[in-house]
Design an enzyme around this catalytic site. Structure first.
Site, PDB file in Angstrom:
ATOM      1  N   LYS A   1      -9.131   2.705  -2.234  1.00 10.94           N
ATOM      2  CA  LYS A   1      -9.120   2.093  -1.294  1.00 10.94           C
ATOM      3  C   LYS A   1     -10.751   2.236  -0.989  1.00 10.94           C
ATOM      4  O   LYS A   1     -11.073   3.703  -1.006  1.00 10.94           O
ATOM      5  CB  LYS A   1      -8.262   2.510  -0.188  1.00 10.94           C
ATOM      6  CG  LYS A   1      -8.321   1.850   1.281  1.00 10.94           C
ATOM      7  CD  LYS A   1      -7.045   2.308   1.872  1.00 10.94           C
ATOM      8  CE  LYS A   1      -7.076   1.390   3.266  1.00 10.94           C
ATOM      9  NZ  LYS A   1      -5.760   1.831   4.196  1.00 10.94           N
TER      10      LYS A   1
ATOM     11  N   CYS B   1      -5.483  -2.770   2.343  1.00 16.98           N
ATOM     12  CA  CYS B   1      -5.434  -2.992   3.684  1.00 16.98           C
ATOM     13  C   CYS B   1      -6.711  -3.097   4.441  1.00 16.98           C
ATOM     14  O   CYS B   1      -7.331  -4.174   4.565  1.00 16.98           O
ATOM     15  CB  CYS B   1      -4.552  -1.779   4.388  1.00 16.98           C
ATOM     16  SG  CYS B   1      -3.864  -2.141   5.894  1.00 16.98           S
TER      17      CYS B   1
ATOM     18  N   GLU C   1       0.585  -1.118  -0.192  1.00 17.26           N
ATOM     19  CA  GLU C   1       0.076  -0.037  -0.110  1.00 17.26           C
ATOM     20  C   GLU C   1       0.710   1.143  -0.061  1.00 17.26           C
ATOM     21  O   GLU C   1       1.865   1.367   0.763  1.00 17.26           O
ATOM     22  CB  GLU C   1      -0.775  -0.041   1.439  1.00 17.26           C
ATOM     23  CG  GLU C   1      -1.703   1.067   1.480  1.00 17.26           C
ATOM     24  CD  GLU C   1      -2.618   1.078   2.615  1.00 17.26           C
ATOM     25  OE1 GLU C   1      -3.642   2.004   2.756  1.00 17.26           O
ATOM     26  OE2 GLU C   1      -2.379   0.401   3.571  1.00 17.26           O
TER      27      GLU C   1
END
Length: 551
Positions: free
Chosen positions: A115, A151, A41
């Site tokens: 994300k 994540c 990430e």
């Protein structure tokens, strides 16, 4: 499909160096016949880049680097790259920035996935910079449908957290229901005790729940207070472990997500460390990266003859090399003979350079200069703290003159209760043990001595003392450390009230004293050096409490 896992240690802001490291790994993946190489990430910036993300010139450099990677993808026509980076996007409202994963191959960007879930708790503050993705959809690549997530997107599984859900979406489920045949999560998940096992169970639960292979790539390395342990892994659709990268170091692995775990079809065993070993390795990495990324190569430590400074010195010697750590003993009129001799033996065991600089004359000069001003007042903590501040100034003098970073040695139990001296033993550029409770410091000492006596037994067995007045012991002021640490765990990390802690069997007077002392010491911690995070709730960036307050 062969996928390369690139578990790398990026430097925050050093875009060019991060690109160079990525290209080296990319070349290696191409030579190994991988169809895809996966990075962590926000790899291009390093995580967390914080307010660098608000600088237009910084984002311009990121875009130039991405353009460079697109051009370089022509050099590796059979191997695409999946990499994390901040991405400007046109949004009528919001920040206009996404925390994105970009799939690059064949001279173009094949897919962008933002994300979805932006954490804003503990050390995370992503809503400050990013907008969430509206949806998550898989992308066709190499005969598979890749379900790409970032994540936190993997941390909202309703089966795994039946009573704790921060979001109303489950991006992993969205990807699986959308037709993904392989799940990939790129991550920057910081280390804390016990999290390694939790992370493995979470990823395995996703793989089993949807019957899909899952590739998880985590950042490794330390940036400021945060330590990233890596631990990247790949599992098949039955939850069998295909590959696991080691913790706390860079690694490169090739995994075929459609093959059995090994020839016999027996899954590999998940590898974990015990508590002391994992914290030890985390702190070593934290010291090494903090100094290295800040431009330091040497450290200085004040050796008091106590266990905290001994453990700090051992960690520093392993992180930097013994020749790059200077230990200094500074006996005062109240120092025991053992405080110097035990420190000397420790330094000899480590092969660390060692100096003795007595401070008695300086201390008496301070007292003489203040005597007329303090006339009629009893000796108290003022005179005790003078000694700590003389030591702090002495150590800082060596730091300035020789370019050594001063490592402060206070542990979490002391930092919590304010059993430390501003501008004295709190002086330094990095607080190594500030998130390590005293009881865990003893565990670390035993771990360091696992193959032989490095820390002298006398240091481990002596009663803890600041040695700032005759026959002083920590327990003259503090509750016994096992009791203190248990109360601190409940109050700081679990957020329990005084009443709830007393109900657990602790004395009410002791609990009230501990909580009062923690609260009134906030101003000290606000002025402390950055501390390396190893627990679920560390002082500093992850715990934001008011100073001028009553509660």
């Amino acid at each position: 499909m062969k996928i390369a896992i690139a578990q790398c240690n990026p430097v925050v802001g050093d875009i060019e160096a991060n690109v160079a490291k990525a290209v080296d790994a990319w070349s290696r993946a191409a030579q190994a016949g991988a169809s895809l190489i996966v990075f962590s990430e926000l790899y291009l910036t390093g995580y967390p880049p914080k307010d660098l993300l608000e600088k237009n010139w910084f984002i311009d450099r990121i875009e130039a680097a991405l353009d460079d990677l697109v051009r370089r993808s022509l050099d590796y026509p059979a191997t695409a790259i999946l990499i994390g980076a901040p991405l400007r996007w046109d949004n009528p409202a919001g920040k206009g920035m996404a925390n994105a994963a970009l799939l690059i191959g064949g001279g173009k960007v094949l897919h962008r996935q933002a994300k979805s879930l932006l954490p804003t708790y503990d050390v995370f503050d992503e809503a400050r910079y990013f907008d969430p993705a509206a949806d998550a959809a898989p992308v066709s690549f190499g005969g598979e449908m890749l379900g790409i997530s970032i994540c936190e997107d993997a941390w909202n599984d309703p089966e795994f957290w039946p009573q704790r859900r921060l979001y109303d979406r489950d991006p992993i489920e969205e990807l699986a229901r959308g037709g993904a045949t392989v799940l990939i999560n790129i991550s920057a998940s910081p280390f804390e005790m016990g999290k390694v096992e939790t992370r493995y169970r979470l990823i395995r639960n996703h793989a089993v729940r949807f019957g899909l292979p899952f590739v998880y790539v985590n950042q490794v390395g330390a940036n400021d207070e945060l330590i990233f342990d890596g631990g990247s892994m790949a599992l098949d659709g039955k939850g069998a472990l295909l590959s696991q990268c080691p913790a706390f170091r860079e690694d490169f692995a090739i995994v075929d997500v459609k093959q059995a775990p090994n020839e016999a079809g027996t899954p590999a065993a998940f590898v974990s460390q015990n508590r002391a070993a994992s914290v030890h390795d985390a702190l070593v990495l934290g010291i090494r990266d903090y100094l290295g990324k800040c431009g330091f190569s040497k450290a200085v430590v004040g050796l008091s003859g106590g266990i905290d400074s001994a453990v700090t010195c051992c960690l520093a010697a392993e992180a930097l090399g013994a020749e790059n750590v200077l230990g200094i003993s500074m006996p005062s009129p109240y120092s025991s003979v053992g405080s110097v001799e035990d420190s000397r033996l420790l330094a000899a065991n480590l092969c660390v350079p060692f100096k003795v600089i007595p401070i008695a004359d300086i201390y008496h000069a301070y007292l003489f200069s203040l005597e007329m001003h303090f006339d009629g007042r009893k000796t108290d903590v003022t005179e005790e703290n003078l000694q700590a501040r003389i030591r702090g100034n002495t150590l800082m003098a060596f730091s300035n003159k020789f370019g050594h970073l001063l490592l402060s040695t206070g542990n979490k139990s002391e930092m919590a209760t304010g059993y430390c001296t501003l501008y004295g033993d709190m002086s330094g550029g990095l607080s190594v043990l500030s998130d390590v409770p005293k009881t865990l410091v003893y565990e670390l000492a035993e771990y360091i001595n696992r193959e032989g006596e490095v820390i002298p037994r006398a240091i481990i067995e002596k009663a803890p003392s600041a040695e700032l007045r005759p026959d002083q012991k920590d327990q003259d002021t503090l509750p016994p450390y096992p009791v203190l640490d248990a109360i601190l765990q409940l109050y700081i990390e679990e957020g329990q009230s005084a009443e709830a802690i007393v109900a657990r069997g602790f004395e009410a007077e002791t609990v009230r004293w501990v909580i009062k002392t923690v609260n009134r010491s906030e101003h000290k911690r606000r002025q402390a050096a950055p501390g390396l995070k190893v627990t679920t709730k560390a002082f500093g960036v992850g715990r934001r409490m008011p100073v001028a307050a009553r509660y």
